[in-house]
Design an enzyme around this catalytic site. Sequence first.
Site, PDB file in Angstrom:
ATOM      1  N   GLY A  86       8.651 -85.007   4.453  1.00 19.21           N
ATOM      2  CA  GLY A  86       9.390 -83.981   5.170  1.00 19.21           C
ATOM      3  C   GLY A  86       8.689 -82.657   4.946  1.00 19.21           C
ATOM      4  CB  SER A 119       4.390 -87.286   3.999  1.00 21.19           C
ATOM      5  OG  SER A 119       4.110 -86.146   4.763  1.00 21.19           O
ATOM      6  CB  ALA A 120       6.597 -83.687   1.550  1.00 24.33           C
ATOM      7  CG  HIS A 156       0.623 -86.819   7.724  1.00 17.80           C
ATOM      8  ND1 HIS A 156       1.207 -87.977   8.174  1.00 17.80           N
ATOM      9  CD2 HIS A 156       1.533 -86.240   6.895  1.00 17.80           C
ATOM     10  CE1 HIS A 156       2.420 -88.097   7.643  1.00 17.80           C
ATOM     11  NE2 HIS A 156       2.631 -87.054   6.864  1.00 17.80           N
ATOM     12  CD  GLU A 191      -0.604 -90.240   9.822  1.00 17.06           C
ATOM     13  OE1 GLU A 191      -0.498 -90.096   8.583  1.00 17.06           O
ATOM     14  OE2 GLU A 191       0.310 -89.979  10.615  1.00 17.06           O
TER      15      GLU A 191
END
Length: 242
Positions: A86, A119-120, A156, A191
Amino acid sequence: MDLLLLSNSRAPGQEFLAHALDEIDDFLGANRRLTFVPYASSDHDGYTAVMAAALAARGITVVGVHTVADPRQEAARAEAVFVGGGNSFRLLKALYATGLLETIGDRVRAGELRYLGASAGSNMAAPTLRTTNDMPIVSPPSFETFGFVPFQINPHYLDPAPASTHMGETREERILEFLEENDVPVLGLREGAWLRVDGAVARLGGVNGARLFGRGSEPAELVPGEDASHLLSTTPRYDLTG
């Protein structure tokens, strides 16, 4: 330390976490209870429900850390924690506010807690969030994150597209700009890629590989299955005066 750092939670054309389920299953081992940190999203209950549904078929029970009276107590008794993706700034602010930055950090570094990030959540494993892709929608007390690994991570990661008409900086240009001010390697995870750390051993997994950036050197290509253990002995040098 035991770390599994995913570039992304959802791969194109696949269900949530489907591309990494086998790796997550192997990483957790016999433990079937996972503490989930949803603070990078504004919808904590919804995000936790999506995570629980994705892992249910593997017999993994997901407990949202936001559902207990004291998140630190939940983190203190957990065997594995998943810090979801997020907005990195929102996530880090919440980690500071709840005390989880210290509780999770201490237990992971002591080898008492397995850490999964996406991700985060993978950004949080680096020394700072300075190579996040996110807008600073809130202000955390500091940019300092868990620092489980001594290099920066850029989830990403997108390769430059020569035919693109976009006139802003490419991801490569932004990372090179970071290296003008900081002498710290940056691992750009494409990715579908992830990094798994087991003690002093780090290995790239998944698909599509990664790109490793360092000051004064050409970016290096890392392929799935490649040993990246040398990155764990990096000595980061940041410009903290700016």
